[in-house]
Design a protein around this motif. Structure first.
Motif: not given
Length: 316
Positions: A34-45, A63-66
């Motif tokens: 989750i922390e790695e995903l939060k570092k991404l700019d304008d993320p598409t997961i 989904v709830a975290a981002l």
């Protein structure tokens, strides 16, 4: 930036040509991920598996975290109806696996009734015994009358990575037939679109797929699977060269590590004229020679044709 997450290897279909390696250990989504995903700019997961709908509890955590991210899920469609309200609420792009015809190799037909969902894509696997693109597109047209909406056609190749799926590997004859069809269909699409302003929806997905590869402009060490615009993680937050096999982890120095891997295993990639489109192809397939041949021939042809239209002032 897009991040693809391999949710786990469980699947409710287990298609014979699938090249994923099963795991006995099924980890939960970690705080590290989750922390790695939060570092991404304008993320598409993007959620993949196995069958990712078997991990909906973990998907809902991400989904709830981002809340501001965009989301994509690739599913076989077995559980689609159960989760459409959630996908609609969070504006998911839903990509359904459908190979055309009776979908016999998958053993399930996701298109038997109307589907009221706006953001729907289709992924089609080509393999030995299943390479007739016009027949596949015809079956798509038949399904459109059932589900009451248009279907895209985004084909990709099955990768033979073990003895269980060897029989699905493309042969040289398959490769030649696929190349002839692509040149005919995408060639006609470009002429109709650029010369006459007519967009043939049936072939648009094939053209778009090639155009995205042309625009990828991979530098050496970037691969189709891991590059400047795409990272791949398991639920523990670890990155790999391939999420289906998961035997080569990557660190923050992923490009250097992949350069070293390519130099050791596929040194011809360094000087390949279509590496910028190919990104080394599938680095795990046992039928690499055939797949490499298809990529070289198809990408070289597309580059020449597209640049011809572009040079004449027609292409976008």
């Amino acid at each position: 930036m897009q991040a693809t997450i391999y949710m786990g290897s469980k699947c409710n279909l287990n298609c014979a040509y699938c090249h994923r390696e099963a795991d006995e250990f099924e980890p939960k989504v970690s705080e590290k991920l989750i922390e790695e995903l939060k570092k991404l700019d304008d993320p598409t997961i993007k959620f993949m598996g196995g069958e990712p709908t078997l991990y909906m509890g973990e998907i809902k955590r991400i989904v709830a975290a981002l809340p501001s991210a965009k989301f994509v899920i690739c599913t076989n469609g077995v559980n689609l109806e159960n989760y459409l309200p959630f996908f609609r609420e969070h504006d998911f792009l839903v990509c359904i696996s459908f190979d055309g015809g009776a979908n016999a190799e998958r053993g399930f037909d996701p298109f038997t009734k109307a589907i009221d969902y706006p953001k729907l894509a289709v992924s089609t696997t080509l393999h030995h015994g299943h390479i007739d693109l016009k027949a596949i597109i015809k079956s798509f047209a038949e399904k459109e009358r059932i589900i009451v909406r248009a279907l895209s056609f985004f084909p990709h190749f099955a990768h033979a990575t073990n003895t269980a799926n060897d029989t699905y590997a493309l042969s040289l004859g398959d490769a030649e037939y696929i190349l002839r069809q692509y040149k005919e269909m995408v060639g006609s699409y470009m002429e109709q679109r650029f010369k006459y302003g007519v967009r043939n929806f049936r072939y648009e997905g094939m053209f778009t797929g090639l155009l995205k590869r042309y625009q990828a402009n991979f530098s050496y060490g970037e691969t189709y699977c891991v590059n400047k615009n795409l990272k791949k993680y398991n639920t523990s937050g670890e990155s790999f060269t391939c999420l289906y096999i998961r035997d080569e982890k990557l660190s923050d120095n992923w490009q250097t590590e992949q350069q070293r891997l390519l130099d050791e295993k596929f040194p011809e990639c360094r000087c390949c004229p279509v590496y910028f489109m190919c990104g080394g192809g599938c680095i795990k397939t046992k039928s690499r020679d055939i797949e490499c041949y298809i990529n070289k021939m198809l990408f070289s042809w597309f580059k020449a044709e597209y640049e011809k239209w572009k040079g004449a002032g027609y292409a976008d």
